[in-house]
Design an enzyme around this catalytic site. Structure first.
Site, PDB file in Angstrom:
ATOM      1  N   GLU A  18       0.548 -43.017 -23.227  1.00  0.00           N
ATOM      2  CA  GLU A  18       0.024 -42.013 -22.326  1.00  0.00           C
ATOM      3  C   GLU A  18       0.508 -40.674 -22.814  1.00  0.00           C
ATOM      4  O   GLU A  18       1.709 -40.422 -22.869  1.00  0.00           O
ATOM      5  CB  GLU A  18       0.549 -42.280 -20.915  1.00  0.00           C
ATOM      6  CG  GLU A  18      -0.536 -42.200 -19.879  1.00  0.00           C
ATOM      7  CD  GLU A  18      -0.044 -42.591 -18.517  1.00  0.00           C
ATOM      8  OE1 GLU A  18      -0.349 -43.714 -18.101  1.00  0.00           O
ATOM      9  OE2 GLU A  18       0.645 -41.771 -17.893  1.00  0.00           O
ATOM     10  N   ASP A  72       4.120 -32.938 -10.777  1.00  0.00           N
ATOM     11  CA  ASP A  72       5.253 -33.336 -11.602  1.00  0.00           C
ATOM     12  C   ASP A  72       6.560 -32.734 -11.130  1.00  0.00           C
ATOM     13  O   ASP A  72       6.594 -31.608 -10.630  1.00  0.00           O
ATOM     14  CB  ASP A  72       5.002 -32.935 -13.058  1.00  0.00           C
ATOM     15  CG  ASP A  72       3.960 -33.825 -13.709  1.00  0.00           C
ATOM     16  OD1 ASP A  72       4.254 -35.030 -13.870  1.00  0.00           O
ATOM     17  OD2 ASP A  72       2.867 -33.340 -14.035  1.00  0.00           O
TER      18      ASP A  72
END
Ligand SMILES: Cc1ncc(COP(=O)(O)O)c(C=O)c1O
Lengths: 402, 277
Positions: free
Chosen positions: B49, B60
């Site tokens: 990924e 995030d």
């Protein structure tokens, strides 16, 4: 253009034409559904609306006046200028119209913790105020740069019992405060209500905040009709995220003769690249949960913005404004820091009202617009907030130590 | 069969779970990324990924925020990231690569252009955290034509009704976000996980990956017991900060973490627990 049924927007999924929508991570989708349901239910609930009206009257001080600025109008030798006095609301700006409404929703939903982002600190103060009144825990995210520019408001929020978190990521301004508030919400979504301060964010925020702010335009429309027997010719408001502007504009959308002008921050000048004018100089993209005009580079990275006023220093704008721009129903202009300062001083000296620096952008545009119009025409300007919080900034720019 | 399908079919036949490391492209510097991807594969990664750096990574935590900032020092763009995928493909045609990021860089490039370039580069999937299935009508067809799998998230807060909706739109695999919060949050509680994955399996035959909060080999092993794929991000990206300026040291340390997880995940699966698909 006249064929658009403005009341049909946004659609069920929050779209204003290609703009708006709900672009968030999956964790928040459930909470947004819950919020949308509550908002739809309570906006049609007589008890809720009665409580809201009561608070707006007894706590905020509504209705506030529509003030005919006769001396300024005479000096400008053009249209009659009227100010909708949102600066006279408790806490000193239009922001409280929205925080009162959302806090009542939070209470109905049983949430015990309130979070918010703030730029100028006006929304933070308005949020901390209603949280104090309802006895809710309150955390305010504010870019570190803005905590420096708006120290009086930081202190006010702390006095009101809120925790103020200085956000140190990214450009350390409003957009980063919003990022951080979103991160908090994702983490504490069960007990926390996020009070977004403007008509941006994922659906239903742009519609919900608009509906809470539309009281500005409803009052102004009725007041102007009563005072002059006709509708105004133009509406002018500053645009950061766009909540004071949409609040004024929305109840006039069907009045085709009424022109609407949103004033963005041109900062050091559009050509300089140091500005906060996505509608005038940006392009559509996706940020903070909705599709709208943004300031971004060729790779889709959001770029740093600049404005003398912290409340306009934001790279996006509410999606309904993007839609009003594309349809041509409203038009958007930008004024520089220097012009805004001129507007600030002019209003202060001519009418005895010290406006917020955000609001000063709208005033600066009126100084140009009014002289191009006839004395039997009129303009309503949203005087979105008072300038006490900006005295340090103005003094500093002019080399004065307080 | 797509590269992702082949990879999961093979793993299933071996009773193993996929190990999926996440790294931010261009972190700590652009030249480090392709060698790092190869090193991760060598250490036992089954699928990679690759994070597309974004200026406003709202979903995030601080670790990946800083990774984005490091990558953006060099202006690492989506175009650059697709270049890295193409470079990787020159010597590895088997390991699937999925981009993970935010919608705006893709929207700015243009969906049509992205789909074409991604296909040319040999990309296999796209996960945009801020693009729920409701908003992906424009993109879905273009990705489908280019054989790029749209990967979607399911969260602890996702209702059954929405899981069904997500499952209809998803291809490749479904990514279960194992906790409420941003990436790099507290450690995950594996006990509730099995039941939750079972509930998702009522709606889909796609493999289920689990990520957010997996930071050591022991947790990776526990997750591998019940999931088809284990996604590890912040535990690896954290090392990039430590080794800023030393890409070789970073690749080495990241490989060690991945290798340790690989051993534990395979041990757990081999110790008699059947794969649940
Ligand atoms: C007085 C005032 N006016 C305007 C704004 C800009 O926000 P909006 O565009 O949502 O009205 C702010 C924001 O802080 C403000 O404090």
């Amino acid at each position: 253009m006249s064929k658009i049924d403005w009341a049909a927007f946004p659609d069920a999924r929050g779209h204003f034409g290609p703009y708006g929508g709900r672009f968030v991570s999956e964790t928040l989708m459930g909470a947004l559904d819950e919020l949308q349901k509550a908002y739809e239910q309570y906006m049609g609930d007589a008890d809720f609306m009665a409580e809201l009206d009561h608070d707006l009257k007894q706590f905020v001080g509504r209705p506030n006046p529509l003030y005919h600025a006769e001396r300024l109008s005479k000096e400008l030798a053009g249209a009659q200028v009227y100010f909708k006095r949102e600066d006279l609301n408790h806490t000193g700006a239009h922001k409280v119209n929205n925080t009162i409404g959302q806090a009542l929703l939070a209470k109905r939903l049983g949430k015990t913790r309130i979070i918010a982002e703030t730029g100028a600190g006006q929304h933070g103060v308005a949020t901390a105020t209603v949280a104090a009144r309802l006895g809710l825990e309150c955390v305010i995210y504010m870019g570190e740069e803005d905590t420096r520019r708006q120290t009086p408001n930081v202190f006010r929020m702390r006095l009101l019992g809120a925790e103020v978190v200085a956000v140190k990521s990214g450009t350390r301004t409003l957009k980063d405060a919003l990022n951080e508030a979103m991160r908090d919400w994702v983490t504490n979504v069960d007990d926390t209500f996020y009070i977004i301060g403007t008509v941006a964010g994922p659906h239903p925020y742009p519609a919900m905040v608009r509906d809470f702010q539309a009281v500005i335009g409803r009052e102004a429309r009725a007041q102007h009709l009563e005072m002059t027997g006709k509708l105004p010719d133009a509406l002018v408001a500053c645009v950061g995220g766009g909540s004071n502007a949409i609040g004024l504009f929305h109840p006039f959308l069907d009045d085709e003769s009424v022109e609407m002008i949103g004033v963005e921050a041109a900062g050091a000048g559009i050509e300089s690249g140091r500005h906060s004018a996505p509608l005038c100089a940006g392009q559509p993209g996706v940020l903070h949960g909705n599709r709208t005009y943004l300031m971004e580079d060729e790779h889709g990275q959001i770029v740093g913005t600049h404005s003398v006023s912290a409340g306009l220093d934001y790279p996006g704008v509410g999606p309904e404004h993007a839609w009003l721009k594309d349809t041509g129903r409203a038009r958007y202009v930008a004024v520089t820091d220097d012009q805004a300062l001129e507007g600030f001083h002019r209003l202060t000296r001519t009418e005895g009202i010290i406006p917020a620096l955000e609001t000063s952008h709208a005033i600066a545009h009126v100084l140009e617009l009014a002289p191009t119009m006839r004395p039997d025409q009129s303009i309503i300007v949203n005087l979105s907030g008072r300038g006490d919080k900006d005295l340090n900034t103005v003094a500093e720019r002019e080399g004065i130590t307080l | 069969m797509t590269r992702i399908e082949q990879r999961f079919a093979k793993l299933r036949s071996e009773n193993r779970a996929a190990l999926v490391p996440y790294v931010t492209a261009g972190d700590p510097e652009p030249a480090a990324t392709v060698p790092l991807m190869h090193a991760l594969v060598k250490a036992g990664a089954d699928l990679i990924e690759l994070g597309v750096p974004f200026s406003d990574p709202m979903a995030d935590g601080p670790v990946i925020q800083k990774a984005c900032e490091r990558a953006l020092r060099y202006g690492t763009s989506l175009r650059d990231v697709l270049g890295m995928v193409a470079e990787f493909r020159k010597t590895d045609v088997e390991t699937p690569v999925v981009l993970m990021g935010y919608l705006n860089p893709v929207e700015r490039m243009g969906y049509q252009t992205f789909a074409e370039k991604a296909r040319e580069a040999g990309l296999d999937g796209l996960l945009t955290v801020d693009l729920p299935p409701e908003e992906c009508d424009d993109v879905a067809g273009l990705l489908e034509n280019a054989q790029i799998a749209p990967i979607f998230l399911v969260a602890p807060t996702t209702s059954d009704e929405r899981i069904a909706h997500v499952a209809r739109a998803a291809r490749g695999f479904i990514y279960y976000v194992s906790l409420k919060g941003v990436t790099g949050s507290q450690t995950l509680d594996t006990s509730a996980l099995a039941a939750r994955l079972e509930a998702i399996r009522q709606h889909t035959d796609l493999p289920l990956g689990v990520g957010f909060g997996i930071r050591d080999a022991a947790t990776a092993g526990q997750v591998a017991r019940v999931a088809d794929a284990v996604v590890v991000g912040s535990a690896i990206v954290r090392l990039a900060e430590e080794f800023d300026g030393d890409p070789v040291g970073f690749a080495h340390a990241a490989s060690e973490v991945v290798a340790g997880m690989r051993v534990e995940m395979d041990r757990v699966r081999a110790s008699g627990v059947e794969a649940s698909v």
